[in-house]
Enzyme design. Structure first.
Site, PDB file in Angstrom:
ATOM      1  N   ASP A  81       0.847  -1.199   0.000  1.00  0.00           N
ATOM      2  CA  ASP A  81       0.000   0.000   0.000  1.00  0.00           C
ATOM      3  C   ASP A  81       0.885   1.253   0.000  1.00  0.00           C
ATOM      4  O   ASP A  81       1.958   1.264   0.626  1.00  0.00           O
ATOM      5  CB  ASP A  81      -0.882  -0.036   1.270  1.00  0.00           C
ATOM      6  CG  ASP A  81      -2.037   0.937   1.220  1.00  0.00           C
ATOM      7  OD1 ASP A  81      -2.506   1.266   0.105  1.00  0.00           O
ATOM      8  OD2 ASP A  81      -2.488   1.386   2.292  1.00  0.00           O
ATOM      9  N   HIS A  82       0.450   2.292  -0.667  1.00  0.00           N
ATOM     10  CA  HIS A  82       1.133   3.600  -0.690  1.00  0.00           C
ATOM     11  C   HIS A  82       2.654   3.509  -0.647  1.00  0.00           C
ATOM     12  O   HIS A  82       3.289   3.802   0.385  1.00  0.00           O
ATOM     13  CB  HIS A  82       0.695   4.473   0.493  1.00  0.00           C
ATOM     14  CG  HIS A  82      -0.710   4.960   0.379  1.00  0.00           C
ATOM     15  ND1 HIS A  82      -1.111   5.924  -0.515  1.00  0.00           N
ATOM     16  CD2 HIS A  82      -1.825   4.595   1.061  1.00  0.00           C
ATOM     17  CE1 HIS A  82      -2.401   6.146  -0.390  1.00  0.00           C
ATOM     18  NE2 HIS A  82      -2.868   5.341   0.555  1.00  0.00           N
ATOM     19  N   GLY A 179      -8.441   8.365   7.639  1.00  0.00           N
ATOM     20  CA  GLY A 179      -8.705   8.573   9.061  1.00  0.00           C
ATOM     21  C   GLY A 179     -10.168   8.909   9.304  1.00  0.00           C
ATOM     22  O   GLY A 179     -11.028   8.683   8.451  1.00  0.00           O
ATOM     23  N   HIS A 206      -9.862   4.706  -1.190  1.00  0.00           N
ATOM     24  CA  HIS A 206      -9.062   4.787   0.043  1.00  0.00           C
ATOM     25  C   HIS A 206      -9.890   5.534   1.081  1.00  0.00           C
ATOM     26  O   HIS A 206     -10.821   6.262   0.748  1.00  0.00           O
ATOM     27  CB  HIS A 206      -7.746   5.534  -0.230  1.00  0.00           C
ATOM     28  CG  HIS A 206      -6.735   4.691  -0.940  1.00  0.00           C
ATOM     29  ND1 HIS A 206      -5.554   4.308  -0.371  1.00  0.00           N
ATOM     30  CD2 HIS A 206      -6.754   4.129  -2.171  1.00  0.00           C
ATOM     31  CE1 HIS A 206      -4.881   3.558  -1.220  1.00  0.00           C
ATOM     32  NE2 HIS A 206      -5.589   3.436  -2.331  1.00  0.00           N
ATOM     33  N   GLY A 207      -9.517   5.361   2.355  1.00  0.00           N
ATOM     34  CA  GLY A 207     -10.216   6.107   3.403  1.00  0.00           C
ATOM     35  C   GLY A 207     -11.592   5.539   3.713  1.00  0.00           C
ATOM     36  O   GLY A 207     -12.566   6.270   3.870  1.00  0.00           O
ATOM     37  N   ASN A 228     -10.154   0.386   1.055  1.00  0.00           N
ATOM     38  CA  ASN A 228      -9.075   0.295   2.057  1.00  0.00           C
ATOM     39  C   ASN A 228      -9.581   0.762   3.417  1.00  0.00           C
ATOM     40  O   ASN A 228     -10.211   1.819   3.514  1.00  0.00           O
ATOM     41  CB  ASN A 228      -7.911   1.208   1.658  1.00  0.00           C
ATOM     42  CG  ASN A 228      -7.186   0.727   0.423  1.00  0.00           C
ATOM     43  OD1 ASN A 228      -7.703  -0.089  -0.330  1.00  0.00           O
ATOM     44  ND2 ASN A 228      -5.988   1.228   0.219  1.00  0.00           N
ATOM     45  N   VAL A 229      -9.281  -0.019   4.439  1.00  0.00           N
ATOM     46  CA  VAL A 229      -9.706   0.350   5.798  1.00  0.00           C
ATOM     47  C   VAL A 229      -8.533   0.155   6.752  1.00  0.00           C
ATOM     48  O   VAL A 229      -7.897  -0.903   6.757  1.00  0.00           O
ATOM     49  CB  VAL A 229     -10.890  -0.523   6.286  1.00  0.00           C
ATOM     50  CG1 VAL A 229     -11.437   0.035   7.597  1.00  0.00           C
ATOM     51  CG2 VAL A 229     -11.998  -0.612   5.251  1.00  0.00           C
ATOM     52  N   THR A 231      -7.832   3.034   9.909  1.00  0.00           N
ATOM     53  CA  THR A 231      -7.953   3.782  11.173  1.00  0.00           C
ATOM     54  C   THR A 231      -9.082   3.295  12.078  1.00  0.00           C
ATOM     55  O   THR A 231      -8.911   3.181  13.295  1.00  0.00           O
ATOM     56  CB  THR A 231      -8.165   5.282  10.868  1.00  0.00           C
ATOM     57  OG1 THR A 231      -7.175   5.687   9.925  1.00  0.00           O
ATOM     58  CG2 THR A 231      -8.063   6.123  12.112  1.00  0.00           C
TER      59      THR A 231
HETATM   60  P1  13P Z   1      -8.538   4.781   6.609  1.00  0.00           P
HETATM   61  O1  13P Z   1      -7.453   4.808   7.623  1.00  0.00           O
HETATM   62  O2  13P Z   1      -9.301   6.055   6.521  1.00  0.00           O
HETATM   63  O3  13P Z   1      -9.424   3.597   6.749  1.00  0.00           O
HETATM   64  O4  13P Z   1      -7.832   4.638   5.180  1.00  0.00           O
HETATM   65  C1  13P Z   1      -7.009   3.533   4.934  1.00  0.00           C
HETATM   66  C2  13P Z   1      -6.376   3.619   3.603  1.00  0.00           C
HETATM   67  O5  13P Z   1      -6.910   4.193   2.684  1.00  0.00           O
HETATM   68  C3  13P Z   1      -5.078   2.941   3.445  1.00  0.00           C
HETATM   69  O6  13P Z   1      -4.563   3.082   2.176  1.00  0.00           O
END
Ligand code: 13P
Length: 278
Positions: A81-82, A179, A206-207, A228-229, A231
């Protein structure tokens, strides 16, 4: 079993559901994601962010995940990831990751295309699929991700980007944040529809944390195949740990870790059911 990420996402795209990509950075998080995939009989993507390379031995972690995944019947993918560094992409490929993400979203469009195209060539030569990002997510609360500029994806540029770079799946910015939200989420579903009309590879959101279930269902209906999850799962585990440490000081770490893994599994299960059951 460990499978190619593209095969999981193509099935999701065809059958209109989304696969959860959970951030993993420890034995408990990885084991939890694999247990959930197995129990729910659902594919899951284990996503290791480049930022965890400083605390996790990538080669060792990958072989742990591969060994455990081989014992399952549910399809498991191992994704980088990233990644911002070519070196991380090479390390992940050499360690047997089934896909990588190159994140050039902080660069100009032209520079993002140039760098992503290079990384896509490397990944494809090794038979590994690649995700990239255009537009960028802002950062909400409690995330350990890099700060993004919050610029939403331009559908016309998204099409050009995919054609130029040859990436296998595309992360689009439509208003989610990395987040927890500090203001009410404003997700641009119209923009997602326009991106979907122009881009035919699987789309990634994402997020996923803290995004209302109703919105998550709507983005899946509009073509998001991977969510993607990170936080929200971390927050649930951390608040559990805080309560435990306050209520029962002196608990053995092995007990707390086992209980924490159960909390993580419950949280992941909720997302897997939500994403596959629209
Ligand atoms: P969140 O932390 O908002 O769930 O996002 C995770 C993410 O996009 C990792 O690439």
């Amino acid at each position: 079993m460990l499978v190619d990420t593209t095969s999981i996402l193509q099935d999701a795209q065809k059958n209109r559901y989304a696969v959860a990509a959970f951030s993993v950075y420890s034995l408990e998080t990885a084991q939890a994601a694999i247990n959930v995939a197995n129990r729910e009989k659902n594919p899951v993507i284990l996503a290791v962010g480049e930022r965890y390379f400083s605390s996790v031995d990538v080669e060792g972690f990958a072989s742990f995940i591969q060994t455990v995944a081989q014992k399952t019947t549910a399809p498991i993918a191992l994704h980088l990831d990233h990644a911002y560094q070519k070196q991380s992409i090479l390390r992940a490929i050499r360690s047997g990751f089934t896909s990588v993400m190159y994140d050039g979203s902080s660069f100009s469009f032209e520079e993002n295309v140039r760098l992503t195209k290079d990384m896509a060539e490397i990944a494809h030569l090794a038979g590994v699929s690649i995700e990239a990002e255009i537009g960028s997510l802002a950062k909400g609360a409690f995330s350990d991700e890099e700060e993004g500029n919050g610029i939403l994806t331009d559908p016309r540029l998204a099409e050009e980007f995919v054609n130029e770079t040859n990436v296998d799946f595309l992360a689009a910015a439509i208003g989610t944040v990395h987040g927890m939200y500090v203001t009410k989420p404003k997700i641009d579903l119209k923009r997602l529809e326009q991106i979907r009309e122009r881009v035919h590879v699987p789309l990634v959101l994402h997020g996923g944390s803290d995004t209302p279930d109703e919105i998550l269902k709507q983005v899946i209906e509009r073509g998001i195949c991977k969510i993607n999850v990170n936080t929200e799962i971390s927050m649930e585990a951390v608040s559990f740990l805080t309560r435990q440490l306050n209520d029962k000081p002196g608990l053995h770490l092995s007990v707390i870790m086992e209980e924490m893994q159960e909390v993580i599994e419950n949280s992941m299960t909720r997302f897997v059911r939500l994403f596959s059951n629209i």
